[in-house]
Structure formats: structure tokens, C-alpha cells
Design an enzyme around this catalytic site. Structure first.
Site, PDB file in Angstrom:
ATOM      1  N   ASP A 116       0.803  -1.103  -0.049  1.00  0.00           N
ATOM      2  CA  ASP A 116       0.026  -0.064   0.101  1.00  0.00           C
ATOM      3  C   ASP A 116       0.708   1.293  -0.110  1.00  0.00           C
ATOM      4  O   ASP A 116       0.880   2.099   0.770  1.00  0.00           O
ATOM      5  CB  ASP A 116      -0.840  -0.038   1.101  1.00  0.00           C
ATOM      6  CG  ASP A 116      -2.030   0.963   1.164  1.00  0.00           C
ATOM      7  OD1 ASP A 116      -2.117   1.707   0.065  1.00  0.00           O
ATOM      8  OD2 ASP A 116      -2.479   1.214   1.907  1.00  0.00           O
ATOM      9  N   SER A 208      -4.750   8.002   6.621  1.00  0.00           N
ATOM     10  CA  SER A 208      -4.127   6.972   5.589  1.00  0.00           C
ATOM     11  C   SER A 208      -3.216   7.816   4.701  1.00  0.00           C
ATOM     12  O   SER A 208      -3.217   8.818   4.328  1.00  0.00           O
ATOM     13  CB  SER A 208      -5.067   6.350   4.841  1.00  0.00           C
ATOM     14  OG  SER A 208      -5.537   5.157   5.569  1.00  0.00           O
ATOM     15  N   GLY A 209      -1.978   7.026   4.650  1.00  0.00           N
ATOM     16  CA  GLY A 209      -0.901   7.718   3.776  1.00  0.00           C
ATOM     17  C   GLY A 209      -0.192   8.543   4.427  1.00  0.00           C
ATOM     18  O   GLY A 209       1.441   8.880   4.039  1.00  0.00           O
TER      19      GLY A 209
HETATM   20  N1  ARG Z   1      -8.197   3.531   5.688  1.00  0.00           N
HETATM   21  C1  ARG Z   1      -8.059   4.498   6.541  1.00  0.00           C
HETATM   22  C2  ARG Z   1      -7.561   5.886   5.694  1.00  0.00           C
HETATM   23  O1  ARG Z   1      -8.022   5.783   4.510  1.00  0.00           O
HETATM   24  C3  ARG Z   1      -6.930   4.326   7.748  1.00  0.00           C
HETATM   25  C4  ARG Z   1      -7.478   3.618   8.746  1.00  0.00           C
HETATM   26  C5  ARG Z   1      -6.665   3.494   9.918  1.00  0.00           C
HETATM   27  N2  ARG Z   1      -7.466   3.063  10.907  1.00  0.00           N
HETATM   28  C6  ARG Z   1      -6.904   2.414  12.040  1.00  0.00           C
HETATM   29  N3  ARG Z   1      -7.939   1.878  12.757  1.00  0.00           N
HETATM   30  N4  ARG Z   1      -6.014   2.831  12.471  1.00  0.00           N
HETATM   31  O2  ARG Z   1      -7.607   7.125   6.201  1.00  0.00           O
END
Ligand code: ARG
Length: 261
Positions: A116, A208-209
């Protein structure tokens, strides 16, 4: 996350409605404010209308590392990298630039299958200090118990709004076996998980990222998790050291049009 989703996995892992909302409705989830001066390499990504949906890290003057699921199925013209801006509403601070190119790891399928990672290339160098990323030899940084720091402008509670300000939280690396028991799809070589077995403090949608760091190095990229800050459901991060070999050719390449004097 503003965007409607890139994969079924993202639906499950990133957007499950919550059953229990964390009582402590504070930042990242359970974090505190962080300054952009102390973390100049922390950036956020917005769409062309300025809506923030992900984070990223400046890893070279013209290169921003983010998650593949943040960049997938977007064209550079739909993306903005916002750097040097701690308060998302402070349009005067920092810069907002459209990337010239997007590289996504060739093996990327879905966040919870690994790979990812994506790199955005900018036409002009950013005037902010980059953060080096972990190398293959940095295995020690992933020892369970190592205290990492995650940063982002993501949601401050599972179903809440994203943060106006840059936030941070300290999250210890958890044993791989714990992550594998919690998440059947967890891939030890490509991911690590960090947080607390009891939940309460975590990254969340919109983070994320973005970076998770220790000792002046980027060790991970926020990737996925079930809900946010839930008991027994820590956040999962890209094990960046494992991708150093794939990232170097992209990060070390000069953008086309930039002439090496
Ligand atoms: N997939 C999420 C995003 O696009 C991040 C999720 C992180 N989740 C967590 N429980 N730490 O921002």
C-alpha cells in the site's frame, strides 16, 4: 475518507459503522496537537476542491510518499499536496501543489493485501525538510514495544470529522502474532501494527498515507484497521523498510524537466 471507495476491503476496514464510540473524543483518536515546524515533512492530500482525504510525507524535495489506496484511480490533476500548513483552514500558510506524476506499487491490489505505497512527484522542490525512510537494515525499529509517533489530519473519533489541525499520537509496535490473530489477512513481512490492546488511541480515516516515525525516520505509512481505536483492533501500517528497494528508484529519480546542474 471522502472518497467512495476503491475496494471492498476498504469498505470493510475503513468505513465500518461503529458500535461503540470511544468516550474520549479527542484528536487523531486520543492524540494531541503537533506543530508543522517540528514536523515539516508532514503533508495532507486534498481533492481539487480542497477537501482533505489522506496524509503523506515529504521524502525528497520533489517526492511525497503516501498510501497506494490514497492515490489509486485518481489523476494528478485531481490531487493537491498541501505542505507547510498545520491548520487546514489557513490558506495563507504553506503551499498547495498539483503533482506531476503518480507512481503506485505494481503489486498493489488492496490495502490489507500489502504494497500500500505510492509516490507523488512534484515539478518543483518543496521548501520543507524531507524525512528519510527506513532501510532494509532498520529491522530493530520494528521491535514490539518501540514507541512510534503517528501524525495526521484524520478523524478524531471513529465516526467523527477529520481534524482541522495536525495531530499526533504515540503508538507502540505490537507483536506480529497479536496482529495476525486479530486480522487473518495480516501479512507480517509487509505490515506491522501499532497501538494498544485496549484501544482508545489510534489513527483513523483521513490519516491514511501519513507518517508513523521514530528516531527521525519514516518507518510506516498509515494503511488500514477495523474501525478506529477499538479494543483489540489496532491500526495497521506499511512496513516501509521492506519496500526501500522498490522506493529508491522512484524517490531518488529526478523529476522530468528538472535538470541536474
Ligand atoms: N484506511 C484509513 C484511511 O484511508 C486509515 C485507517 C486506519 N485505521 C485505524 N484503525 N488505525 O484513512
Amino acid at each position: 475518507m471522502r472518497r467512495l471507495l476503491v475496494s471492498a476491503v476498504a469498505i470493510v476496514t475503513c468505513c465500518l459503522p461503529c458500535t461503540t464510540v470511544a468516550a474520549a473524543d479527542v484528536q487523531v483518536v486520543g492524540g494531541e496537537r503537533a506543530s508543522i515546524e517540528a514536523n515539516p515533512w508532514a503533508v495532507h492530500l486534498t481533492d481539487a476542491r480542497g477537501a482533505q482525504f489522506c496524509g503523506g510525507t515529504i521524502v525528497a524535495p520533489t517526492k511525497v510518499l503516501t498510501a497506494a489506496h490514497c492515490a489509486l484511480s485518481r489523476s494528478p490533476s485531481e490531487l493537491r499536496v498541501v505542505a507547510g500548513r498545520e491548520d487546514k483552514q489557513d490558506r495563507e500558510a504553506g503551499v498547495s501543489v498539483t503533482p506531476a506524476d503518480i507512481w503506485i506499487h505494481k503489486q498493489y491490489v488492496a490495502a490489507d493485501e500489502g504494497e500500500d505505497v505510492a509516490v507523488l512527484t512534484l515539478k518543483k522542490a518543496l521548501p520543507y525538510t524531507p524525512l528519510p525512510f527506513a532501510e532494509l537494515t532498520d529491522r530493530a525499529l520494528y521491535q514490539p514495544g518501540t514507541q512510534l509517533r503517528a501524525l495526521g489530519w484524520g478523524r478524531t473519533s471513529e465516526n467523527g470529522k477529520t481534524s482541522r489541525y495536525l495531530m499526533q499520537a504515540t503508538l507502540p509496535v505490537l507483536p506480529d502474532d497479536f496482529c495476525a490473530e486479530t486480522y487473518p489477512q495480516f501479512v507480517k513481512t509487509d505490515m506491522f501494527c501499532a497501538g494498544y490492546e485496549g484501544g482508545k488511541i489510534d489513527t483513523c480515516q483521513g490519516d491514511s498515507g501519513g507518517p508513523i516515525v521514530v528516531e527521525g525516520k519514516l518507518v510506516g505509512v498509515t494503511s488500514w484497521g477495523e474501525g478506529c481505536a477499538r479494543k483489540g483492533k489496532p491500526g495497521v501500517y506499511v512496513r516501509i523498510a521492506r519496500y526501500a528497494k522498490d522506493l529508491h528508484p522512484v524517490v531518488d529519480a529526478l523529476p522530468t524537466g528538472v535538470v541536474d546542474p
